[in-house]
Design a protein around this motif. Structure first.
Motif, mmCIF file in Angstrom:
data_model
loop_
_atom_site.group_PDB
_atom_site.id
_atom_site.type_symbol
_atom_site.label_atom_id
_atom_site.label_comp_id
_atom_site.label_asym_id
_atom_site.label_seq_id
_atom_site.Cartn_x
_atom_site.Cartn_y
_atom_site.Cartn_z
ATOM 1 N N PRO A 58 43.711 45.268 40.119
ATOM 2 C CA PRO A 58 43.032 46.560 40.041
ATOM 3 C C PRO A 58 42.215 46.825 41.309
ATOM 4 O O PRO A 58 41.732 45.908 41.972
ATOM 5 C CB PRO A 58 42.095 46.412 38.840
ATOM 6 C CG PRO A 58 42.558 45.218 38.106
ATOM 7 C CD PRO A 58 43.286 44.347 39.078
ATOM 8 N N ARG A 59 42.060 48.091 41.630
ATOM 9 C CA ARG A 59 41.326 48.490 42.830
ATOM 10 C C ARG A 59 39.894 47.957 42.819
ATOM 11 O O ARG A 59 39.351 47.573 43.846
ATOM 12 C CB ARG A 59 41.313 50.002 42.954
ATOM 13 C CG ARG A 59 40.747 50.480 44.258
ATOM 14 C CD ARG A 59 40.882 51.948 44.388
ATOM 15 N NE ARG A 59 42.303 52.271 44.392
ATOM 16 C CZ ARG A 59 42.826 53.276 45.042
ATOM 17 N NH1 ARG A 59 42.053 54.084 45.714
ATOM 18 N NH2 ARG A 59 44.109 53.497 45.014
ATOM 19 N N ALA A 60 39.255 47.926 41.653
ATOM 20 C CA ALA A 60 37.883 47.433 41.556
ATOM 21 C C ALA A 60 37.784 45.973 42.008
ATOM 22 O O ALA A 60 36.791 45.578 42.638
ATOM 23 C CB ALA A 60 37.372 47.585 40.131
ATOM 24 N N VAL A 61 38.776 45.185 41.700
ATOM 25 C CA VAL A 61 38.777 43.780 42.119
ATOM 26 C C VAL A 61 38.933 43.689 43.636
ATOM 27 O O VAL A 61 38.236 42.927 44.302
ATOM 28 C CB VAL A 61 39.908 42.996 41.406
ATOM 29 C CG1 VAL A 61 40.047 41.601 41.981
ATOM 30 C CG2 VAL A 61 39.666 42.952 39.915
ATOM 31 N N LEU A 62 39.831 44.478 44.187
ATOM 32 C CA LEU A 62 40.069 44.430 45.636
ATOM 33 C C LEU A 62 38.849 44.878 46.425
ATOM 34 O O LEU A 62 38.622 44.418 47.542
ATOM 35 C CB LEU A 62 41.272 45.279 46.008
ATOM 36 C CG LEU A 62 42.616 44.668 45.606
ATOM 37 C CD1 LEU A 62 43.740 45.630 45.935
ATOM 38 C CD2 LEU A 62 42.830 43.346 46.271
ATOM 39 N N ARG A 63 38.064 45.774 45.880
ATOM 40 C CA ARG A 63 36.859 46.217 46.583
ATOM 41 C C ARG A 63 35.828 45.086 46.705
ATOM 42 O O ARG A 63 35.046 45.047 47.644
ATOM 43 C CB ARG A 63 36.208 47.390 45.849
ATOM 44 C CG ARG A 63 36.948 48.665 46.047
ATOM 45 C CD ARG A 63 36.187 49.811 45.444
ATOM 46 N NE ARG A 63 37.000 50.995 45.477
ATOM 47 C CZ ARG A 63 37.052 51.884 44.514
ATOM 48 N NH1 ARG A 63 36.341 51.718 43.419
ATOM 49 N NH2 ARG A 63 37.809 52.949 44.620
ATOM 50 N N ARG A 64 35.828 44.182 45.743
ATOM 51 C CA ARG A 64 34.843 43.084 45.748
ATOM 52 C C ARG A 64 35.296 41.890 46.580
ATOM 53 O O ARG A 64 34.481 41.060 46.966
ATOM 54 C CB ARG A 64 34.573 42.622 44.330
ATOM 55 C CG ARG A 64 33.862 43.661 43.520
ATOM 56 C CD ARG A 64 33.685 43.173 42.092
ATOM 57 N NE ARG A 64 33.040 44.189 41.311
ATOM 58 C CZ ARG A 64 31.844 44.040 40.763
ATOM 59 N NH1 ARG A 64 31.179 42.913 40.920
ATOM 60 N NH2 ARG A 64 31.323 45.011 40.076
#
Length: 67
Positions: A58-64
C-alpha cells in the motif's frame, strides 16, 4: 584513475550491492528483450519478484519506508 597501494583500481574494491548483475549478463538480457520487442525487462531476474512485492505494498507503507 585512483589506485590503492596494491595497484588495484578503487572501483574494484567497492562492495557489490545485493542483487546487482554482471555487466555482460545484464547487457545480453537487455539486448534480447529489445530484439523480442519487450517494453520492460528485469535484469537480473530477481528484480521481477522484488518489484512485484513493492507494487503490491500500500502507498501508506511506501511513504514510511526510507530507501
Amino acid at each position: 584513475m585512483i589506485h590503492n597501494r596494491e595497484g588495484r583500481r578503487a572501483r574494484d574494491l567497492r562492495p557489490v550491492p545485493p542483487f546487482a548483475g554482471e555487466l555482460e549478463a545484464v547487457a545480453a538480457t537487455v539486448v534480447r528483450a529489445i530484439d523480442r520487442g519487450r517494453h520492460q525487462v528485469y535484469a537480473p531476474g530477481i528484480w521481477r519478484w522484488i518489484m512485484l512485492v513493492i507494487r503490491a505494498l500500500p502507498r501508506a507503507v511506501l511513504r514510511r519506508v526510507q530507501f
